[in-house]
Write a protein that holds these residues in place. Structure first.
Motif, PDB file in Angstrom:
ATOM      1  N   CYS A  85       0.868  -1.168   0.000  1.00 10.84           N
ATOM      2  CA  CYS A  85       0.000   0.000   0.000  1.00 10.84           C
ATOM      3  C   CYS A  85       0.908   1.223   0.000  1.00 10.84           C
ATOM      4  N   ARG A  86       0.825   1.987  -1.072  1.00  8.63           N
ATOM      5  CA  ARG A  86       1.660   3.189  -1.176  1.00  8.63           C
ATOM      6  C   ARG A  86       0.749   4.378  -1.437  1.00  8.63           C
ATOM      7  N   LEU A  87       0.938   5.416  -0.637  1.00  8.63           N
ATOM      8  CA  LEU A  87       0.146   6.634  -0.783  1.00  8.63           C
ATOM      9  C   LEU A  87       1.082   7.801  -1.075  1.00  8.63           C
ATOM     10  N   ASP A  88       0.902   8.421  -2.230  1.00 11.93           N
ATOM     11  CA  ASP A  88       1.614   9.641  -2.598  1.00 11.93           C
ATOM     12  C   ASP A  88       0.575  10.748  -2.626  1.00 11.93           C
ATOM     13  N   ALA A  89       0.519  11.508  -1.528  1.00 13.63           N
ATOM     14  CA  ALA A  89      -0.569  12.461  -1.310  1.00 13.63           C
ATOM     15  C   ALA A  89      -1.874  11.653  -1.336  1.00 13.63           C
ATOM     16  N   ALA A  90      -2.779  11.952  -2.270  1.00 17.61           N
ATOM     17  CA  ALA A  90      -4.030  11.187  -2.318  1.00 17.61           C
ATOM     18  C   ALA A  90      -4.035  10.159  -3.448  1.00 17.61           C
ATOM     19  N   VAL A  91      -2.870   9.930  -4.051  1.00 17.00           N
ATOM     20  CA  VAL A  91      -2.765   8.913  -5.103  1.00 17.00           C
ATOM     21  C   VAL A  91      -2.384   7.591  -4.431  1.00 17.00           C
ATOM     22  N   ALA A  92      -3.238   6.601  -4.569  1.00 17.12           N
ATOM     23  CA  ALA A  92      -3.032   5.310  -3.910  1.00 17.12           C
ATOM     24  C   ALA A  92      -2.597   4.273  -4.938  1.00 17.12           C
ATOM     25  N   THR A  93      -1.536   3.542  -4.605  1.00 17.94           N
ATOM     26  CA  THR A  93      -1.088   2.412  -5.412  1.00 17.94           C
ATOM     27  C   THR A  93      -1.170   1.182  -4.516  1.00 17.94           C
ATOM     28  N   ILE A  94      -2.028   0.250  -4.893  1.00 18.54           N
ATOM     29  CA  ILE A  94      -2.330  -0.910  -4.061  1.00 18.54           C
ATOM     30  C   ILE A  94      -2.034  -2.185  -4.842  1.00 18.54           C
ATOM     31  N   THR A  95      -1.380  -3.131  -4.185  1.00 18.78           N
ATOM     32  CA  THR A  95      -1.183  -4.467  -4.752  1.00 18.78           C
ATOM     33  C   THR A  95      -1.894  -5.461  -3.844  1.00 18.78           C
ATOM     34  N   THR A  96      -2.760  -6.266  -4.447  1.00 16.79           N
ATOM     35  CA  THR A  96      -3.506  -7.274  -3.688  1.00 16.79           C
ATOM     36  C   THR A  96      -3.119  -8.670  -4.169  1.00 16.79           C
ATOM     37  N   GLU A  97      -3.415  -9.646  -3.325  1.00 17.34           N
ATOM     38  CA  GLU A  97      -3.158 -11.039  -3.678  1.00 17.34           C
ATOM     39  C   GLU A  97      -4.352 -11.889  -3.275  1.00 17.34           C
ATOM     40  N   VAL A  98      -4.707 -12.809  -4.148  1.00 15.34           N
ATOM     41  CA  VAL A  98      -5.766 -13.781  -3.879  1.00 15.34           C
ATOM     42  C   VAL A  98      -5.156 -15.161  -4.054  1.00 15.34           C
ATOM     43  N   ARG A  99      -5.401 -16.042  -3.086  1.00  9.89           N
ATOM     44  CA  ARG A  99      -4.918 -17.422  -3.165  1.00  9.89           C
ATOM     45  C   ARG A  99      -6.103 -18.365  -3.304  1.00  9.89           C
ATOM     46  N   THR A 100      -5.918 -19.391  -4.121  1.00 13.63           N
ATOM     47  CA  THR A 100      -6.974 -20.384  -4.316  1.00 13.63           C
ATOM     48  C   THR A 100      -6.766 -21.527  -3.326  1.00 13.63           C
ATOM     49  N   PRO A 101      -7.809 -22.304  -3.093  1.00 11.55           N
ATOM     50  CA  PRO A 101      -7.631 -23.506  -2.263  1.00 11.55           C
ATOM     51  C   PRO A 101      -6.674 -24.480  -2.950  1.00 11.55           C
ATOM     52  N   ARG A 102      -6.030 -25.309  -2.144  1.00 11.14           N
ATOM     53  CA  ARG A 102      -5.072 -26.276  -2.699  1.00 11.14           C
ATOM     54  C   ARG A 102      -5.808 -27.472  -3.273  1.00 11.14           C
ATOM     55  N   TRP A 103      -5.520 -27.775  -4.525  1.00 10.90           N
ATOM     56  CA  TRP A 103      -6.032 -28.964  -5.205  1.00 10.90           C
ATOM     57  C   TRP A 103      -4.836 -29.763  -5.643  1.00 10.90           C
ATOM     58  N   TRP A 104      -4.889 -31.027  -5.454  1.00  9.96           N
ATOM     59  CA  TRP A 104      -3.818 -31.911  -5.896  1.00  9.96           C
ATOM     60  C   TRP A 104      -2.467 -31.437  -5.384  1.00  9.96           C
ATOM     61  N   GLY A 105      -2.454 -30.862  -4.181  1.00 10.34           N
ATOM     62  CA  GLY A 105      -1.205 -30.415  -3.582  1.00 10.34           C
ATOM     63  C   GLY A 105      -0.697 -29.093  -4.101  1.00 10.34           C
ATOM     64  N   ARG A 106      -1.464 -28.399  -4.947  1.00 11.75           N
ATOM     65  CA  ARG A 106      -1.006 -27.133  -5.524  1.00 11.75           C
ATOM     66  C   ARG A 106      -2.108 -26.101  -5.434  1.00 11.75           C
ATOM     67  N   GLY A 107      -1.739 -24.911  -4.993  1.00 10.23           N
ATOM     68  CA  GLY A 107      -2.662 -23.792  -4.972  1.00 10.23           C
ATOM     69  C   GLY A 107      -2.128 -22.684  -5.859  1.00 10.23           C
ATOM     70  N   TRP A 108      -2.998 -21.822  -6.343  1.00 11.27           N
ATOM     71  CA  TRP A 108      -2.598 -20.717  -7.197  1.00 11.27           C
ATOM     72  C   TRP A 108      -2.744 -19.414  -6.435  1.00 11.27           C
TER      73      TRP A 108
END
Length: 125
Positions: A85-108
């Motif tokens: 989360c980066r705020l330059d004055a009122a300009v917001a730069t946001i990076t989000t992450e979503v993880r999936t449930p693990r199937w067959w031992g692997r999640g995305w």
């Protein structure tokens, strides 16, 4: 009336073996399609959460509140977590992450970044 002749020798059960092979192949293909769909859904969910979180952060800063806290709340409501989360004055730069449930031992997981600024930045006021 004629009776059906039974095949002799190696041909007995050949169709059953082929049917089992086709069924296994179809199950693998179906599982792969579900896995791909899960990864695509994660990408879209992360992008939507990043966009909405950046907008919330920018509006919160303009209102005098903590922009990153607002972004975290919106991301959590959308099933994502904030990575940066980066705020330059009122300009917001946001990076989000979503993880999936693990199937067959692997999640995305998918990370998406979005930037938002108030409308006043566009018209120069």
């Amino acid at each position: 009336m004629t009776r059906a002749r039974r095949p002799r020798g190696r041909e007995v059960g050949a169709v059953s073996a082929a049917a089992v092979g086709v069924a296994v192949l179809l199950l693998v293909v179906a599982g792969s399609v579900l896995e791909l769909g899960s990864a695509v859904r994660a990408k879209h969910a992360a992008a939507a959460a990043a966009d909405l979180s950046a907008l919330a952060a920018s509006r919160a800063v303009e209102a005098g509140r903590d922009g990153c806290a607002a972004a975290r709340d919106v991301a959590r409501q959308n099933g994502a977590e904030i990575v940066t989360c980066r705020l330059d004055a009122a300009v917001a730069t946001i990076t989000t992450e979503v993880r999936t449930p693990r199937w067959w031992g692997r999640g995305w997981s998918s990370r998406q970044t979005s930037r938002a600024a108030p409308a006043s930045y566009l018209d120069g006021s």
